[in-house]
Design a protein around this motif. Structure first.
Motif, PDB file in Angstrom:
ATOM      1  N   ARG A   5       0.829  -1.212   0.000  1.00  0.00           N
ATOM      2  CA  ARG A   5       0.000   0.000   0.000  1.00  0.00           C
ATOM      3  C   ARG A   5       0.862   1.260   0.000  1.00  0.00           C
ATOM      4  O   ARG A   5       0.567   2.228  -0.708  1.00  0.00           O
ATOM      5  CB  ARG A   5      -0.926   0.002   1.225  1.00  0.00           C
ATOM      6  N   ASP A   6       1.928   1.246   0.782  1.00  0.00           N
ATOM      7  CA  ASP A   6       2.804   2.422   0.837  1.00  0.00           C
ATOM      8  C   ASP A   6       3.501   2.661  -0.502  1.00  0.00           C
ATOM      9  O   ASP A   6       3.649   3.800  -0.944  1.00  0.00           O
ATOM     10  CB  ASP A   6       3.846   2.250   1.940  1.00  0.00           C
ATOM     11  N   LYS A   7       3.922   1.572  -1.152  1.00  0.00           N
ATOM     12  CA  LYS A   7       4.589   1.722  -2.455  1.00  0.00           C
ATOM     13  C   LYS A   7       3.619   2.203  -3.523  1.00  0.00           C
ATOM     14  O   LYS A   7       4.027   2.875  -4.482  1.00  0.00           O
ATOM     15  CB  LYS A   7       5.239   0.400  -2.875  1.00  0.00           C
ATOM     16  N   LEU A   8       2.350   1.856  -3.375  1.00  0.00           N
ATOM     17  CA  LEU A   8       1.345   2.353  -4.313  1.00  0.00           C
ATOM     18  C   LEU A   8       1.279   3.873  -4.254  1.00  0.00           C
ATOM     19  O   LEU A   8       1.180   4.551  -5.281  1.00  0.00           O
ATOM     20  CB  LEU A   8      -0.020   1.745  -3.975  1.00  0.00           C
ATOM     21  N   ILE A   9       1.362   4.408  -3.037  1.00  0.00           N
ATOM     22  CA  ILE A   9       1.385   5.863  -2.867  1.00  0.00           C
ATOM     23  C   ILE A   9       2.707   6.436  -3.344  1.00  0.00           C
ATOM     24  O   ILE A   9       2.747   7.445  -4.052  1.00  0.00           O
ATOM     25  CB  ILE A   9       1.164   6.221  -1.381  1.00  0.00           C
ATOM     26  N   LEU A  10       3.803   5.795  -2.974  1.00  0.00           N
ATOM     27  CA  LEU A  10       5.136   6.276  -3.332  1.00  0.00           C
ATOM     28  C   LEU A  10       5.297   6.379  -4.843  1.00  0.00           C
ATOM     29  O   LEU A  10       5.749   7.406  -5.363  1.00  0.00           O
ATOM     30  CB  LEU A  10       6.195   5.346  -2.740  1.00  0.00           C
ATOM     31  N   ASN A  11       4.930   5.323  -5.553  1.00  0.00           N
ATOM     32  CA  ASN A  11       5.111   5.310  -7.005  1.00  0.00           C
ATOM     33  C   ASN A  11       4.219   6.333  -7.693  1.00  0.00           C
ATOM     34  O   ASN A  11       4.588   6.889  -8.734  1.00  0.00           O
ATOM     35  CB  ASN A  11       4.811   3.911  -7.562  1.00  0.00           C
ATOM     36  N   GLY A  12       3.057   6.579  -7.116  1.00  0.00           N
ATOM     37  CA  GLY A  12       2.157   7.549  -7.722  1.00  0.00           C
ATOM     38  C   GLY A  12       2.618   8.976  -7.547  1.00  0.00           C
ATOM     39  O   GLY A  12       2.437   9.809  -8.440  1.00  0.00           O
ATOM     40  N   THR A  13       3.211   9.282  -6.393  1.00  0.00           N
ATOM     41  CA  THR A  13       3.581  10.668  -6.103  1.00  0.00           C
ATOM     42  C   THR A  13       5.020  10.994  -6.492  1.00  0.00           C
ATOM     43  O   THR A  13       5.324  12.141  -6.805  1.00  0.00           O
ATOM     44  CB  THR A  13       3.395  10.963  -4.611  1.00  0.00           C
ATOM     45  N   GLY A  24       5.593  12.338 -10.102  1.00  0.00           N
ATOM     46  CA  GLY A  24       5.013  13.644 -10.389  1.00  0.00           C
ATOM     47  C   GLY A  24       5.462  14.738  -9.462  1.00  0.00           C
ATOM     48  O   GLY A  24       5.263  15.920  -9.741  1.00  0.00           O
ATOM     49  N   GLY A  25       6.066  14.339  -8.324  1.00  0.00           N
ATOM     50  CA  GLY A  25       6.510  15.340  -7.362  1.00  0.00           C
ATOM     51  C   GLY A  25       5.369  16.035  -6.646  1.00  0.00           C
ATOM     52  O   GLY A  25       5.533  17.109  -6.086  1.00  0.00           O
ATOM     53  N   THR A  26       4.171  15.413  -6.645  1.00  0.00           N
ATOM     54  CA  THR A  26       3.013  15.986  -5.967  1.00  0.00           C
ATOM     55  C   THR A  26       2.350  14.907  -5.118  1.00  0.00           C
ATOM     56  O   THR A  26       2.593  13.719  -5.294  1.00  0.00           O
ATOM     57  CB  THR A  26       1.983  16.520  -6.981  1.00  0.00           C
ATOM     58  N   ASP A  27       1.483  15.346  -4.191  1.00  0.00           N
ATOM     59  CA  ASP A  27       0.767  14.405  -3.335  1.00  0.00           C
ATOM     60  C   ASP A  27      -0.407  13.760  -4.054  1.00  0.00           C
ATOM     61  O   ASP A  27      -0.963  12.774  -3.570  1.00  0.00           O
ATOM     62  CB  ASP A  27       0.252  15.120  -2.074  1.00  0.00           C
ATOM     63  N   ARG A  28      -0.794  14.296  -5.174  1.00  0.00           N
ATOM     64  CA  ARG A  28      -1.942  13.784  -5.913  1.00  0.00           C
ATOM     65  C   ARG A  28      -1.598  13.624  -7.385  1.00  0.00           C
ATOM     66  O   ARG A  28      -0.791  14.385  -7.926  1.00  0.00           O
ATOM     67  CB  ARG A  28      -3.129  14.739  -5.797  1.00  0.00           C
ATOM     68  N   ILE A  29      -2.201  12.636  -8.030  1.00  0.00           N
ATOM     69  CA  ILE A  29      -2.108  12.512  -9.488  1.00  0.00           C
ATOM     70  C   ILE A  29      -3.286  13.270 -10.073  1.00  0.00           C
ATOM     71  O   ILE A  29      -4.441  12.923  -9.842  1.00  0.00           O
ATOM     72  CB  ILE A  29      -2.135  11.045  -9.940  1.00  0.00           C
ATOM     73  N   ARG A  30      -2.985  14.294 -10.797  1.00  0.00           N
ATOM     74  CA  ARG A  30      -4.033  15.142 -11.344  1.00  0.00           C
ATOM     75  C   ARG A  30      -4.187  14.885 -12.847  1.00  0.00           C
ATOM     76  O   ARG A  30      -3.435  14.136 -13.447  1.00  0.00           O
ATOM     77  CB  ARG A  30      -3.707  16.617 -11.078  1.00  0.00           C
ATOM     78  N   ASN A  31      -5.165  15.512 -13.433  1.00  0.00           N
ATOM     79  CA  ASN A  31      -5.380  15.496 -14.887  1.00  0.00           C
ATOM     80  C   ASN A  31      -5.798  14.136 -15.436  1.00  0.00           C
ATOM     81  O   ASN A  31      -5.683  13.896 -16.637  1.00  0.00           O
ATOM     82  CB  ASN A  31      -4.116  15.956 -15.644  1.00  0.00           C
ATOM     83  N   LEU A  71       0.182  16.467 -20.439  1.00  0.00           N
ATOM     84  CA  LEU A  71      -0.212  15.233 -19.766  1.00  0.00           C
ATOM     85  C   LEU A  71       0.954  14.265 -19.571  1.00  0.00           C
ATOM     86  O   LEU A  71       0.757  13.158 -19.074  1.00  0.00           O
ATOM     87  CB  LEU A  71      -1.316  14.534 -20.573  1.00  0.00           C
ATOM     88  N   GLN A  72       2.154  14.682 -19.965  1.00  0.00           N
ATOM     89  CA  GLN A  72       3.302  13.785 -19.906  1.00  0.00           C
ATOM     90  C   GLN A  72       3.594  13.322 -18.473  1.00  0.00           C
ATOM     91  O   GLN A  72       3.872  12.149 -18.222  1.00  0.00           O
ATOM     92  CB  GLN A  72       4.532  14.470 -20.501  1.00  0.00           C
ATOM     93  N   LYS A  73       3.507  14.254 -17.515  1.00  0.00           N
ATOM     94  CA  LYS A  73       3.785  13.898 -16.122  1.00  0.00           C
ATOM     95  C   LYS A  73       2.754  12.899 -15.597  1.00  0.00           C
ATOM     96  O   LYS A  73       3.094  11.968 -14.868  1.00  0.00           O
ATOM     97  CB  LYS A  73       3.795  15.155 -15.260  1.00  0.00           C
ATOM     98  N   THR A  74       1.489  13.091 -15.974  1.00  0.00           N
ATOM     99  CA  THR A  74       0.443  12.156 -15.553  1.00  0.00           C
ATOM    100  C   THR A  74       0.715  10.767 -16.105  1.00  0.00           C
ATOM    101  O   THR A  74       0.536   9.758 -15.405  1.00  0.00           O
ATOM    102  CB  THR A  74      -0.936  12.651 -16.022  1.00  0.00           C
ATOM    103  N   LEU A  75       1.151  10.683 -17.348  1.00  0.00           N
ATOM    104  CA  LEU A  75       1.495   9.391 -17.944  1.00  0.00           C
ATOM    105  C   LEU A  75       2.630   8.718 -17.183  1.00  0.00           C
ATOM    106  O   LEU A  75       2.585   7.512 -16.926  1.00  0.00           O
ATOM    107  CB  LEU A  75       1.883   9.579 -19.417  1.00  0.00           C
ATOM    108  N   GLN A  76       3.641   9.470 -16.811  1.00  0.00           N
ATOM    109  CA  GLN A  76       4.763   8.900 -16.061  1.00  0.00           C
ATOM    110  C   GLN A  76       4.310   8.359 -14.707  1.00  0.00           C
ATOM    111  O   GLN A  76       4.750   7.301 -14.265  1.00  0.00           O
ATOM    112  CB  GLN A  76       5.837   9.970 -15.858  1.00  0.00           C
ATOM    113  N   GLN A  77       3.397   9.088 -14.057  1.00  0.00           N
ATOM    114  CA  GLN A  77       2.885   8.620 -12.770  1.00  0.00           C
ATOM    115  C   GLN A  77       2.084   7.339 -12.929  1.00  0.00           C
ATOM    116  O   GLN A  77       2.220   6.406 -12.123  1.00  0.00           O
ATOM    117  CB  GLN A  77       2.019   9.714 -12.136  1.00  0.00           C
ATOM    118  N   LEU A  78       1.247   7.276 -13.942  1.00  0.00           N
ATOM    119  CA  LEU A  78       0.444   6.076 -14.170  1.00  0.00           C
ATOM    120  C   LEU A  78       1.316   4.885 -14.526  1.00  0.00           C
ATOM    121  O   LEU A  78       1.023   3.750 -14.116  1.00  0.00           O
ATOM    122  CB  LEU A  78      -0.580   6.331 -15.281  1.00  0.00           C
TER     123      LEU A  78
END
Length: 615
Positions: free
Chosen positions: A181-189, A192-199, A274-281
């Motif tokens: 669960r923690d890595k799910l958050i880590l990899n998502g943020t 992108g360098g943010t606490d949330r995945i936007r866009n 949207l490039q950063k969002t793609l990298q986060q996903l």
């Protein structure tokens, strides 16, 4: 493992992370100093060789000897800085866990901006949504959509038994998977360098928007052919076999390329945003793909789209690579050179459209699974940081042998552990109404919210703050925090009347699920005589219907209804005065309240409690 042991383990992890970060920061500082020194020494040596010796080959060798190790030094320094960023992210995750355990609201990240809906059957009254709400406490979703899904579960007015059971099975499997669960958050943020995945919604909209220009393939073939012709004519001209015909064809190629330039720019602009969002996903999906799920059959089935066929991260990576290739427009010189020898923009615009069509078919399903896991992980984390919580049991609605609602050691999840008093409580049958009396500040309203918020949590599929909770499925409805409206010209009393009318309508409606209702200080907005008359009549209309509920009141006259109506029961909270101080034990007792404290509170505050009659 109890909560204190888990808290102590997290605190030790934070200490180790802080120590490691201090060590890495010192090392990064040394690398930075070394780079600066190496740069000046290298430049001095190269300048000395070039000036005093003057041999070109030696100058080149000295430049290479300096640049190669310097580039490696830069590379390792960047790797070190990335490691520091990763450790800082881990530190934030662990620190937030402690904040959730200790209800340190200032250090719990704000959930997606959800405002409590006053018209909702219970959302506002039970503190499900808001600044210091249940949703904020447990929401660990990185995406807005995952956060919204969790909110929808917590506020669903009509629970579904099979949905609850399925979520509960998945949450149980996720509870011990804290690292997952923690890595799910880590990899998502982290990406992108943010606490949330936007866009994400913007990304889905972009995928559905295919190019309006259906001739893009024709343009690719045309410009590709012209480009090839230019190269052939240029070579033949260079060999002296023909004249400078290539100059004419090149101008035609350049003119056609310019005519499509604005169209291509529009395609690439939104893709680059949207490039950063793609990298986060990509990072999130890769994490879900590489999990074995060996001992989690239900989670494995949920994540089937991530391992059954081709990896979603690979498909996203290709799109991300295409989008990155379009970024050369940011460097005019490189962009011009590439497009002069090859229709770079047209080719990647064509490829981008191709992959958008393909990705639009699958991405919504992948995202839906991820949103589901985020919401489930939030509920699982609540159980993980509160080992004393338990998963509720759900009775069949045709079960007539058991109490319709029973709980032991029930507490409020938003009250700190050292202040929370837990109580036992049960409802024996449908149609039953429980009247709770007690003095001011004794805990009546809090108990109503305690029952309601735990039932909402149970129906979401999560654990509850209780030793035992078993219940039938109910619709929930509350009338606790009624608000007047200056703009609509509605007084408090009229707003309360409207709310109570709606509650009664829900209770009398023909629905397969009974209603569980909570009413705090019934008819508080009017005078004592009419309040008592109205309350007695209202309670009379509540009993014996398709539902049960709790009513808190100061009117001790209402407790007499227990002697008149079989399905009315009395409970109360007590208070005591010791050494001039008011003491509450916040424990629920059966029967009507034997004491009142309003005059004592007024007297303690220095207000007059008696008056002299005029002679």
């Amino acid at each position: 493992m109890n909560k204190q042991i888990r808290l102590h383990a997290l605190q030790n992890q934070i200490k180790r992370l802080q120590q490691r970060l201090e060590s890495l920061n010192r090392l990064s500082y040394r690398y930075g100093t070394l780079r600066l020194i190496a740069f000046f020494i290298g430049m001095a040596i190269i300048a000395a060789v070039g000036y005093f010796i003057g041999l070109t080959w030696l100058f080149g060798i000295s430049a290479i000897v300096f640049l190669v190790p310097f580039i490696f030094l830069i590379y390792y320094h960047r790797q070190l800085d990335q490691m520091i960023v990763r450790y800082k992210a881990w530190l934030r995750i662990k620190s937030t866990q402690i904040a959730r355990m200790q209800l340190d609201w200032a250090n719990i990240p704000s959930a997606s901006h959800h405002k409590a809906r006053q018209e909702h059957p219970f959302e506002s009254d039970l503190t499900i949504v808001g600044k210091r709400s249940l949703h904020k406490l447990i929401d660990r979703a990185v995406s807005h959509e995952g956060s919204q899904r969790l909110k929808d579960w917590l506020t669903n007015p009509i629970p579904n038994r099979e949905d609850i059971r399925q979520r509960q099975r998945l949450v149980r499997e996720l509870v011990p998977l804290s690292l997952f669960r923690d890595k799910l958050i880590l990899n998502g943020t982290l990406m992108g360098g943010t606490d949330r995945i936007r866009n994400i919604s913007q990304l889905l909209k972009w995928l559905k928007q295919q190019s309006r220009d259906t001739s893009i393939r024709t343009w690719l073939y045309l410009l590709g052919a012209l480009c090839g012709l230019n190269i052939v004519l240029l070579v033949l001209n260079y060999l002296g076999l023909i004249g400078g015909i290539w100059q004419g064809t090149f101008l035609i190629y350049l003119g056609l390329l310019i005519t499509k330039s604005n169209f291509i720019a529009d395609i690439f602009h939104e893709a680059l945003t949207l490039q950063k969002t793609l990298q986060q996903l990509i990072a999130v999906f890769r994490h879900l793909e590489t999990r074995s799920y060996r001992n989690q059959p239900h989670l494995k089935e949920l994540c089937r789209p991530f391992w059954e066929h081709n990896r979603p991260s690979d498909k996203l990576h290709i799109v991300g690579w295409i989008v990155a290739a379009t970024g050369v427009r940011g460097n005019p010189l490189i962009w011009f050179l590439l497009n002069m020898v090859f229709p770079w923009d047209i080719y990647f615009a064509y490829r981008l459209n191709q992959y958008k069509v393909n990705l639009a078919q699958y991405l919504p399903k992948w995202l839906d699974v991820w949103f589901e896991i985020e919401a489930l992980s939030s509920l699982a984390n609540l159980a993980y940081i509160n080992p004393n919580y338990t998963f509720p049991l759900f009775l069949a609605n045709d079960d007539t042998k058991s109490d319709i609602f029973q709980t032991q050691h029930l507490g409020h999840p938003l009250i700190p552990d050292d202040e929370c008093v837990c109580n036992d409580f049960s409802l024996s049958e449908l149609g039953q109404v429980v009247i709770i009396t007690g003095s001011n500040m004794s805990g009546k309203s809090t108990f109503l919210r305690t029952v309601g918020i735990n039932v909402a949590l149970a129906y979401a599929g999560g654990p509850v703050h209780a030793k035992l909770l078993q219940t039938k499925l109910f619709r929930l409805f509350s009338c606790i925090e009624v608000s007047d409206s200056l703009t609509d010209g509605i007084s408090y009393f009229y707003a309360e009347v409207k709310r109570l009318k709606k509650l009664l309508s829900e209770l009398e409606s023909e629905h397969s699920l009974p209603l569980l209702f909570f009413i705090d200080e019934i008819f508080r907005g009017t005078n004592n005589r009419e309040r008592l008359i109205g309350s007695q009549a209202y309670v009379h209309n509540l009993v014996g219907k398709n539902g049960s509920g709790l009513i808190s009141t100061h009117d001790l006259e209402l407790v007499k209804l227990e002697d008149i109506i079989n399905q009315v029961d009395n409970y109360h909270f007590r208070d005591d005065f010791i050494d001039g101080r008011m003491i509450f034990d916040y424990t629920l007792y059966s029967g009507p309240c034997p004491t009142t404290n309003a005059l004592r509170i007024m007297e303690m505050a220095g207000l007059p409690i008696a008056f002299k009659k005029k002679m």
